[in-house]
Motif scaffolding. Structure first.
Motif, PDB file in Angstrom:
ATOM      1  N   MET A  36       0.820  -1.137   0.046  1.00  0.00           N
ATOM      2  CA  MET A  36       0.198   0.045   0.192  1.00  0.00           C
ATOM      3  C   MET A  36       0.769   1.406   0.067  1.00  0.00           C
ATOM      4  O   MET A  36       2.040   1.136   0.304  1.00  0.00           O
ATOM      5  CB  MET A  36      -1.065  -0.083   1.294  1.00  0.00           C
ATOM      6  CG  MET A  36      -1.844  -1.250   1.250  1.00  0.00           C
ATOM      7  SD  MET A  36      -3.068  -1.295   2.576  1.00  0.00           S
ATOM      8  CE  MET A  36      -2.057  -1.294   3.940  1.00  0.00           C
ATOM      9  N   ARG A  75       2.702  -0.372   3.935  1.00  0.00           N
ATOM     10  CA  ARG A  75       2.272  -1.790   4.797  1.00  0.00           C
ATOM     11  C   ARG A  75       2.007  -2.620   3.477  1.00  0.00           C
ATOM     12  O   ARG A  75       1.489  -2.249   2.632  1.00  0.00           O
ATOM     13  CB  ARG A  75       1.170  -1.446   5.593  1.00  0.00           C
ATOM     14  CG  ARG A  75       1.480  -0.559   6.742  1.00  0.00           C
ATOM     15  CD  ARG A  75       0.413  -0.344   7.576  1.00  0.00           C
ATOM     16  NE  ARG A  75       0.461  -1.225   8.687  1.00  0.00           N
ATOM     17  CZ  ARG A  75      -0.174  -1.240   9.875  1.00  0.00           C
ATOM     18  NH1 ARG A  75      -1.211  -0.396  10.012  1.00  0.00           N
ATOM     19  NH2 ARG A  75      -0.131  -2.074  10.712  1.00  0.00           N
ATOM     20  N   THR A 124      -0.506  -5.913   2.256  1.00  0.00           N
ATOM     21  CA  THR A 124      -1.771  -6.277   2.206  1.00  0.00           C
ATOM     22  C   THR A 124      -1.766  -7.374   1.076  1.00  0.00           C
ATOM     23  O   THR A 124      -0.864  -7.868   0.595  1.00  0.00           O
ATOM     24  CB  THR A 124      -2.891  -5.311   1.977  1.00  0.00           C
ATOM     25  OG1 THR A 124      -4.049  -5.984   2.077  1.00  0.00           O
ATOM     26  CG2 THR A 124      -2.725  -4.819   0.487  1.00  0.00           C
ATOM     27  N   HIS A 125      -2.944  -7.999   0.974  1.00  0.00           N
ATOM     28  CA  HIS A 125      -3.153  -9.028  -0.110  1.00  0.00           C
ATOM     29  C   HIS A 125      -4.177  -9.085  -0.886  1.00  0.00           C
ATOM     30  O   HIS A 125      -5.236  -8.507  -0.390  1.00  0.00           O
ATOM     31  CB  HIS A 125      -2.831 -10.738   0.657  1.00  0.00           C
ATOM     32  CG  HIS A 125      -3.995 -10.935   1.433  1.00  0.00           C
ATOM     33  ND1 HIS A 125      -5.299 -11.273   0.932  1.00  0.00           N
ATOM     34  CD2 HIS A 125      -4.197 -10.939   2.619  1.00  0.00           C
ATOM     35  CE1 HIS A 125      -5.954 -11.794   2.068  1.00  0.00           C
ATOM     36  NE2 HIS A 125      -5.292 -11.360   3.185  1.00  0.00           N
ATOM     37  N   CYS A 169      -4.766  -6.752  -6.540  1.00  0.00           N
ATOM     38  CA  CYS A 169      -4.337  -6.115  -5.594  1.00  0.00           C
ATOM     39  C   CYS A 169      -5.571  -5.189  -5.097  1.00  0.00           C
ATOM     40  O   CYS A 169      -6.081  -4.487  -5.978  1.00  0.00           O
ATOM     41  CB  CYS A 169      -3.221  -5.310  -5.499  1.00  0.00           C
ATOM     42  SG  CYS A 169      -1.512  -6.274  -5.687  1.00  0.00           S
ATOM     43  N   SER A 192      -3.089  -0.113  -3.982  1.00  0.00           N
ATOM     44  CA  SER A 192      -1.860  -0.798  -3.583  1.00  0.00           C
ATOM     45  C   SER A 192      -1.132  -1.425  -5.073  1.00  0.00           C
ATOM     46  O   SER A 192      -1.848  -1.594  -6.066  1.00  0.00           O
ATOM     47  CB  SER A 192      -2.055  -1.948  -2.710  1.00  0.00           C
ATOM     48  OG  SER A 192      -2.911  -3.070  -3.509  1.00  0.00           O
TER      49      SER A 192
END
Length: 91
Positions: free
Chosen positions: A16, A20, A22-23, A40, A44
């Motif tokens: 992001m 950070r 994320t998935h 995504c 992101s």
């Protein structure tokens, strides 16, 4: 990932704007294969592929490496029953 049983599970790992991770959506495959739809969340960027090798070792197969390269992944992470390893892709 144990709750998926003997099947491979995978997803795109995305970064992001705040750095950070994320998935994307989780894909469930067969005991020896999983197709990962590289998506995504909005805002992101795709970085890595992650998937499991249930009952195996956290070492990429030639198919894993080819898939990571074709998707444009910067790396590939594999979890084998709790032992995870990540690999950077060479360009």
């Amino acid at each position: 990932m144990a709750h998926f049983g003997p099947n491979e599970v995978g997803f795109a790992v995305c970064r992001m704007s705040n750095r950070r991770l994320t998935h994307g959506p989780v894909s469930v495959g067969t005991p020896t294969n999983v197709y990962i739809d590289v998506q995504c969340p909005k805002g992101s960027q795709f970085e890595y592929l992650f998937h499991t090798h249930p009952g195996g070792v956290p070492v990429p197969s030639p198919v894993d490496v080819r898939s990571a390269r074709l998707s444009g992944a910067r790396g590939l992470c594999i979890d084998a029953d709790g032992a995870m390893r990540c690999y950077k892709m060479r360009r």
